[in-house]
Design a protein around this motif. Structure first.
Motif, PDB file in Angstrom:
ATOM      1  N   SER A  72      70.346 -70.797 -44.277  1.00  0.00           N
ATOM      2  CA  SER A  72      70.918 -69.721 -45.080  1.00  0.00           C
ATOM      3  C   SER A  72      69.791 -68.885 -45.669  1.00  0.00           C
ATOM      4  O   SER A  72      68.646 -69.333 -45.764  1.00  0.00           O
ATOM      5  CB  SER A  72      71.774 -70.290 -46.212  1.00  0.00           C
ATOM      6  OG  SER A  72      70.960 -71.003 -47.139  1.00  0.00           O
ATOM      7  N   LEU A  73      70.113 -67.690 -46.090  1.00  0.00           N
ATOM      8  CA  LEU A  73      69.114 -66.805 -46.684  1.00  0.00           C
ATOM      9  C   LEU A  73      68.562 -67.344 -48.008  1.00  0.00           C
ATOM     10  O   LEU A  73      67.349 -67.250 -48.246  1.00  0.00           O
ATOM     11  CB  LEU A  73      69.693 -65.408 -46.875  1.00  0.00           C
ATOM     12  CG  LEU A  73      69.865 -64.583 -45.584  1.00  0.00           C
ATOM     13  CD1 LEU A  73      70.642 -63.305 -45.863  1.00  0.00           C
ATOM     14  CD2 LEU A  73      68.511 -64.255 -44.964  1.00  0.00           C
ATOM     15  N   PRO A  74      69.370 -67.922 -48.906  1.00  0.00           N
ATOM     16  CA  PRO A  74      68.795 -68.476 -50.137  1.00  0.00           C
ATOM     17  C   PRO A  74      67.797 -69.596 -49.870  1.00  0.00           C
ATOM     18  O   PRO A  74      66.726 -69.643 -50.493  1.00  0.00           O
ATOM     19  CB  PRO A  74      70.022 -68.987 -50.903  1.00  0.00           C
ATOM     20  CG  PRO A  74      71.142 -68.144 -50.419  1.00  0.00           C
ATOM     21  CD  PRO A  74      70.859 -67.914 -48.971  1.00  0.00           C
ATOM     22  N   PHE A  75      68.123 -70.511 -48.948  1.00  0.00           N
ATOM     23  CA  PHE A  75      67.184 -71.585 -48.617  1.00  0.00           C
ATOM     24  C   PHE A  75      65.899 -71.004 -48.033  1.00  0.00           C
ATOM     25  O   PHE A  75      64.790 -71.439 -48.373  1.00  0.00           O
ATOM     26  CB  PHE A  75      67.819 -72.553 -47.617  1.00  0.00           C
ATOM     27  CG  PHE A  75      66.904 -73.679 -47.211  1.00  0.00           C
ATOM     28  CD1 PHE A  75      66.916 -74.892 -47.904  1.00  0.00           C
ATOM     29  CD2 PHE A  75      66.027 -73.538 -46.143  1.00  0.00           C
ATOM     30  CE1 PHE A  75      66.055 -75.927 -47.549  1.00  0.00           C
ATOM     31  CE2 PHE A  75      65.171 -74.559 -45.776  1.00  0.00           C
ATOM     32  CZ  PHE A  75      65.190 -75.766 -46.486  1.00  0.00           C
ATOM     33  N   ALA A 100      64.612 -68.063 -48.584  1.00  0.00           N
ATOM     34  CA  ALA A 100      63.844 -67.406 -49.639  1.00  0.00           C
ATOM     35  C   ALA A 100      63.024 -68.412 -50.437  1.00  0.00           C
ATOM     36  O   ALA A 100      61.844 -68.174 -50.737  1.00  0.00           O
ATOM     37  CB  ALA A 100      64.776 -66.626 -50.562  1.00  0.00           C
ATOM     38  N   VAL A 101      63.625 -69.549 -50.772  1.00  0.00           N
ATOM     39  CA  VAL A 101      62.907 -70.577 -51.525  1.00  0.00           C
ATOM     40  C   VAL A 101      61.757 -71.134 -50.700  1.00  0.00           C
ATOM     41  O   VAL A 101      60.632 -71.313 -51.191  1.00  0.00           O
ATOM     42  CB  VAL A 101      63.871 -71.710 -51.950  1.00  0.00           C
ATOM     43  CG1 VAL A 101      63.091 -72.873 -52.561  1.00  0.00           C
ATOM     44  CG2 VAL A 101      64.899 -71.185 -52.945  1.00  0.00           C
ATOM     45  N   VAL A 138      63.961 -61.090 -49.003  1.00  0.00           N
ATOM     46  CA  VAL A 138      63.420 -62.404 -48.653  1.00  0.00           C
ATOM     47  C   VAL A 138      61.917 -62.318 -48.415  1.00  0.00           C
ATOM     48  O   VAL A 138      61.139 -63.164 -48.882  1.00  0.00           O
ATOM     49  CB  VAL A 138      64.143 -62.955 -47.408  1.00  0.00           C
ATOM     50  CG1 VAL A 138      63.501 -64.265 -46.956  1.00  0.00           C
ATOM     51  CG2 VAL A 138      65.615 -63.185 -47.706  1.00  0.00           C
TER      52      VAL A 138
END
Length: 414
Positions: free
Chosen positions: A299-302, A304-305, A252
């Motif tokens: 969340s980790l994906p959000f 990261a973005v 991340v």
């Protein structure tokens, strides 16, 4: 490599010293996060981990400008080698104390010594400034390239440091960072042909480069900016751990640096007009606004973005900062002036990482992202209040007509 970047490496020795600078700067992204990972694994105390990271940064903040002032007077090789050996020995002491579970105060003593590292990025940029003095376009591209190198460090450094410390043994990340420091600095200082000539004491105007009101604005703003970076590092590690994927924190944070790297690469290709001070103000404000979406991270994906988008403002702002330092600091104190901006960042990293560690311990990782948001707001406020001091280059009294010509050109190309 795009042609403007290929062109700057036509000068002999440039590729070698830039590569050595890459190795020497790896600890910038590895040491602090490596200590946080190591201590949190060994003790589970994020408050202690953040405080030790803050101690590293504060030591660098205190000693960095002093080391660079000596470099301006005596040269890079003569100063950097003994300082680097001292820092490396302190890293070794820190790791032994951590591994042996010695009292906390011993960790802080060696962390302070480990933080006494030279500002390798400033040393490399000073070499570019010496080679392309009077050529604003090439210098703009060179500074952009070095910002890309910085971000490459921040892309791979956390991945390597956190990855080794979680998959191998807790002390592995900081240990490798110390090795990179020694190899990078000794390789850089072995290259005498591109080393800037030292400026003896009698050539200096007296006092610190920080007397410049413009530099004061840059440094104060970077204190708040550094708090953003320090807080994001600590909170992201805790955020990933809360979700059962602590090692993913390195990925991340790499995405955060990737956004900055890509923006820096594009920025170096541009031939911009207008005042650097205006672009700098826009960049600082953009960094502040980019902290708002982090408050919604679930969340980790959000996350990261959101961090990728936030990273887009970093490198262009850093490149413009170097142009502004040249406008407001005498050439005889250029390395020191560049290091003061790094010092501002280091102080901010110390404050941000420490504050974030305590917030995480008290309220959890999601609450910790309020720290970089507050820091961003402070950075924008200081930048707005100090903008007038940066709008026009101040008389430096130490450069001569060629350097005044460079400042004028820099307003169109930097």
């Amino acid at each position: 490599m795009p042609s403007p970047y290929r062109a700057i490496f036509a000068a002999p020795g440039t590729l070698a010293f830039s590569t050595a600078g890459l190795l020497g700067r790896m600890p910038l992204s590895m040491m602090g996060i490596g200590v946080v990972t190591m201590v949190s694994q060994l003790t589970g105390r994020y408050g202690l981990a953040g405080a030790l990271s803050a101690t590293l940064a504060m030591a660098a903040a205190v000693m960095g400008p002093q080391v660079s002032r000596l470099v301006d007077r005596y040269g890079q090789r003569r100063v950097l080698r003994p300082v680097t050996l001292f820092a490396a020995a302190s890293v070794a002491g820190l790791l032994v104390c951590a591994q042996q579970r010695l009292p906390d105060w011993t960790l802080f003593v060696f962390a302070a010594g480990a933080g006494c590292v030279p500002s390798v990025g400033s040393m490399v940029r000073a070499r570019w400034a010496e080679i392309y003095r009077g050529s604003g376009r090439q210098l703009h591209t060179a500074y952009s390239w070095e910002s890309i190198v910085d971000e490459v460090c921040f892309i791979f450094g956390p991945i390597v440091s956190i990855g080794l410390s979680t998959a191998w043994f807790p002390e592995a990340g900081p240990l490798l960072a110390g090795g990179f420091l020694v190899v990078g600095v000794f390789w850089l200082t072995a290259q005498r042909a591109t080393e800037p000539r030292p400026h003896p004491k009698e050539h200096h105007t007296g006092g610190s480069a920080l007397r410049s009101s413009g530099l004061q604005v840059l440094v104060l703003t970077f204190v708040a900016t550094g708090a953003i970076f320090g807080a994001v590092d600590v909170v992201t590690v805790a955020f990933a751990e809360e979700r059962g994927h602590k090692a993913a924190a390195s990925l991340v944070l790499a995405v955060y640096a990737l956004g900055s790297c890509l923006a820096g690469a594009v920025f170096g290709l541009l031939h911009l007009k207008g005042k650097p001070s205006t672009r700098w103000l826009v960049g600082v404000c953009a960094m502040a606004v980019s902290m708002i979406p982090l408050q919604l991270a679930g969340s980790l994906p959000f996350l990261a973005v959101a961090l990728f988008v936030a990273g887009l403002a970093i490198a262009p702002t850093m490149v413009t900062t170097m142009a502004l330092v040249e406008q407001h600091v005498p050439r005889t104190q250029l390395t020191e002036g560049m290091t003061w901006t790094s010092t501002g960042l280091a102080v901010g990293v110390a404050l941000g990482s420490s504050a974030a560690g305590w917030v995480v311990d008290a309220s959890g990782a999601e609450a910790g992202y309020a720290v970089p948001a507050v820091a961003g707001a402070l950075a924008a406020a200081v930048a707005l209040l100090g903008y007038r001091r940066l709008a026009e280059p101040a008389p430096t009294g130490g450069r001569g007509e060629d350097d005044r010509h460079l400042r004028t050109d820099g307003e169109h190309v930097a």
